[in-house]
Design a protein around this motif. Sequence first.
Motif, PDB file in Angstrom:
ATOM      1  N   ARG A 140       0.843  -1.196   0.000  1.00 58.32           N
ATOM      2  CA  ARG A 140       0.000   0.000   0.000  1.00 58.32           C
ATOM      3  C   ARG A 140       0.878   1.245   0.000  1.00 58.32           C
ATOM      4  NH1 ARG A 140      -4.231   2.128   4.246  1.00 58.32           N
ATOM      5  NH2 ARG A 140      -3.263   0.696   5.705  1.00 58.32           N
ATOM      6  N   ILE A 141       0.563   2.183  -0.865  1.00 58.73           N
ATOM      7  CA  ILE A 141       1.235   3.492  -0.880  1.00 58.73           C
ATOM      8  C   ILE A 141       0.122   4.534  -0.795  1.00 58.73           C
ATOM      9  CG2 ILE A 141       2.678   5.088  -2.216  1.00 58.73           C
ATOM     10  CD1 ILE A 141       3.911   2.618  -3.573  1.00 58.73           C
ATOM     11  N   SER A 142       0.250   5.480   0.129  1.00 53.22           N
ATOM     12  CA  SER A 142      -0.808   6.472   0.349  1.00 53.22           C
ATOM     13  C   SER A 142      -0.369   7.837  -0.160  1.00 53.22           C
ATOM     14  CB  SER A 142      -1.130   6.573   1.843  1.00 53.22           C
ATOM     15  OG  SER A 142      -1.486   5.300   2.340  1.00 53.22           O
ATOM     16  N   PRO A 143      -0.937   8.306  -1.282  1.00 51.48           N
ATOM     17  CA  PRO A 143      -0.558   9.624  -1.796  1.00 51.48           C
ATOM     18  C   PRO A 143      -0.976  10.727  -0.818  1.00 51.48           C
ATOM     19  CG  PRO A 143      -2.078   8.498  -3.302  1.00 51.48           C
ATOM     20  CD  PRO A 143      -1.997   7.669  -2.061  1.00 51.48           C
ATOM     21  N   SER A 144      -0.032  11.613  -0.537  1.00 54.04           N
ATOM     22  CA  SER A 144      -0.293  12.721   0.376  1.00 54.04           C
ATOM     23  C   SER A 144       0.285  13.977  -0.257  1.00 54.04           C
ATOM     24  CB  SER A 144       0.416  12.503   1.709  1.00 54.04           C
ATOM     25  OG  SER A 144       0.165  11.211   2.204  1.00 54.04           O
ATOM     26  N   MET A 145      -0.436  15.077  -0.170  1.00 54.63           N
ATOM     27  CA  MET A 145       0.134  16.320  -0.701  1.00 54.63           C
ATOM     28  C   MET A 145       0.754  17.108   0.451  1.00 54.63           C
ATOM     29  SD  MET A 145      -1.024  19.423  -0.088  1.00 54.63           S
ATOM     30  CE  MET A 145      -1.917  19.653   1.457  1.00 54.63           C
ATOM     31  N   VAL A 203       6.384  20.679  -7.177  1.00 57.41           N
ATOM     32  CA  VAL A 203       7.829  20.841  -6.979  1.00 57.41           C
ATOM     33  C   VAL A 203       8.578  19.506  -7.063  1.00 57.41           C
ATOM     34  CG1 VAL A 203       9.626  21.635  -5.379  1.00 57.41           C
ATOM     35  CG2 VAL A 203       7.469  22.893  -5.547  1.00 57.41           C
ATOM     36  N   GLY A 204       8.081  18.483  -6.388  1.00 66.08           N
ATOM     37  CA  GLY A 204       8.768  17.186  -6.402  1.00 66.08           C
ATOM     38  C   GLY A 204       8.135  16.248  -5.395  1.00 66.08           C
ATOM     39  N   SER A 205       8.597  15.005  -5.378  1.00 69.11           N
ATOM     40  CA  SER A 205       7.978  14.007  -4.503  1.00 69.11           C
ATOM     41  C   SER A 205       9.014  13.301  -3.646  1.00 69.11           C
ATOM     42  CB  SER A 205       7.216  12.981  -5.335  1.00 69.11           C
ATOM     43  OG  SER A 205       8.107  12.184  -6.070  1.00 69.11           O
ATOM     44  N   GLN A 206       8.529  12.628  -2.627  1.00 69.21           N
ATOM     45  CA  GLN A 206       9.408  11.909  -1.716  1.00 69.21           C
ATOM     46  C   GLN A 206       8.637  10.733  -1.111  1.00 69.21           C
ATOM     47  OE1 GLN A 206      10.197  13.696   2.261  1.00 69.21           O
ATOM     48  NE2 GLN A 206      12.368  13.332   1.808  1.00 69.21           N
ATOM     49  N   CYS A 207       9.301   9.578  -1.056  1.00 68.81           N
ATOM     50  CA  CYS A 207       8.742   8.435  -0.331  1.00 68.81           C
ATOM     51  C   CYS A 207       8.880   8.724   1.158  1.00 68.81           C
ATOM     52  CB  CYS A 207       9.525   7.175  -0.704  1.00 68.81           C
ATOM     53  SG  CYS A 207       9.308   5.849   0.484  1.00 68.81           S
ATOM     54  N   TRP A 208       7.811   8.524   1.910  1.00 71.82           N
ATOM     55  CA  TRP A 208       7.825   8.803   3.352  1.00 71.82           C
ATOM     56  C   TRP A 208       7.301   7.548   4.059  1.00 71.82           C
ATOM     57  CZ3 TRP A 208      10.446  12.134   5.933  1.00 71.82           C
ATOM     58  CH2 TRP A 208      10.085  12.531   7.224  1.00 71.82           C
ATOM     59  N   PRO A 209       8.213   6.681   4.499  1.00 69.85           N
ATOM     60  CA  PRO A 209       7.776   5.349   4.962  1.00 69.85           C
ATOM     61  C   PRO A 209       7.255   5.317   6.396  1.00 69.85           C
ATOM     62  CG  PRO A 209      10.160   5.476   4.999  1.00 69.85           C
ATOM     63  CD  PRO A 209       9.666   6.813   4.475  1.00 69.85           C
ATOM     64  N   PHE A 210       6.424   6.300   6.769  1.00 72.55           N
ATOM     65  CA  PHE A 210       5.890   6.394   8.142  1.00 72.55           C
ATOM     66  C   PHE A 210       4.368   6.407   8.141  1.00 72.55           C
ATOM     67  CE2 PHE A 210      10.077   8.429   7.994  1.00 72.55           C
ATOM     68  CZ  PHE A 210      10.755   7.707   8.964  1.00 72.55           C
ATOM     69  N   SER A 253      13.484  15.753   5.244  1.00 72.62           N
ATOM     70  CA  SER A 253      12.058  15.756   4.891  1.00 72.62           C
ATOM     71  C   SER A 253      11.805  16.697   3.719  1.00 72.62           C
ATOM     72  CB  SER A 253      11.225  16.194   6.093  1.00 72.62           C
ATOM     73  OG  SER A 253      11.523  17.535   6.411  1.00 72.62           O
ATOM     74  N   ILE A 254      10.785  16.372   2.942  1.00 74.34           N
ATOM     75  CA  ILE A 254      10.430  17.257   1.827  1.00 74.34           C
ATOM     76  C   ILE A 254       9.837  18.558   2.365  1.00 74.34           C
ATOM     77  CG2 ILE A 254       8.141  16.224   1.419  1.00 74.34           C
ATOM     78  CD1 ILE A 254       8.684  16.711  -1.626  1.00 74.34           C
TER      79      ILE A 254
END
Length: 276
Positions: A140-145, A203-210, A253-254
Amino acid sequence: MTPRWTTAVLDTQQPGGLAVVRGPDGFLLDDNGPLFAREWIKGQALPVLAEHGIGYLDGEPVYLLELESHTHIQGCRWQGLRAFMLEGDHTLYKVLGYAAQIGTWSREHRFCGSCGLAMTQVPLERAMYCAACDLRSYPRISPSMIVLITRGDEVLLARSPRFVPGVYSTLAGFAEPGESAEECLVREVREEVQLEVKNIQYVGSQCWPFPHSMMLGFHAEYAGGEIVPQADEIEDAQWFNVHNLPPLPASRSIARYLIDLYVARRLGHAEPVLPS
Ligand SMILES: NC(=O)C1=CN([C@@H]2O[C@H](COP(=O)(O)OP(=O)(O)OC[C@H]3O[C@@H](n4cnc5c(N)ncnc54)[C@H](O)[C@@H]3O)[C@@H](O)[C@H]2O)C=CC1
Ligand SMILES: [Mg+2]
Ligand SMILES: [Zn+2]
């Protein structure tokens, strides 16, 4: 240049390689860090819930042992993923961040969400499978802005009651079904501070595994309204001048990147690099 770390689905029937071990209190580590000789660590009678082959680090196969419960091993201790993010080597953090997401997914998909029967690992694919339903479940990957709102020399930063005392950050929120990242941004900004924004720029994206967010980072300009912090979610929100910023989030962090990037552009300094 060959990347030091690449993810891959590896056959757990093959012997050898390295292993990381994850339990309820994070990753196991000894004086050499969180990577163990796999055959040795598997001989330690650990309560293993699942094993996954997760990739190659400097050419060596790496596996994850996801444990059922807390356990004590002589000479070892446990450390949470956040501490590795804050202090550790970046490549190692990437390995552990990926391992944590695979571990969470594997733990939460032992049983079919449709019929409740036990699921099995699909060989050579990152999927759990229910034969009765012919259903595959993927990580599962949860898109977050996440957005930095600016007004000339001022940036809008807010505090959640969950933050470290004193720290202010950008606004963020999970995308809901049916909305684009931009629609999510407009909704979250209205909900959290009751402001309107314009000129939304990705601007860009980042994986945030939390535990499994995919952060989609934006910049937006203030378009109107007075700040009204959302009860319970936002403890305080303020406009800060770029010359007088409060304590900010961790440098990897982004959130921090979005702030540093704007400040650098505003002041004509060298631009930071987005941490992956
Ligand atoms: N990498 C970075 O710089 C930053 C990352 N983040 C991350 O962004 C994500 C979203 O930020 P928040 O302000 O906490 O979200 P949010 O403003 O949407 O509020 C959190 C609430 O959303 C609900 N929720 C939890 N998981 C969800 C999911 N998977 N899908 C939909 N709703 C869910 C829960 O009710 C939770 O209390 C979090 O994972 C957070 O850790 C937040 C700020 C900085
Ligand atoms: Mg939020
Ligand atoms: Zn099923």
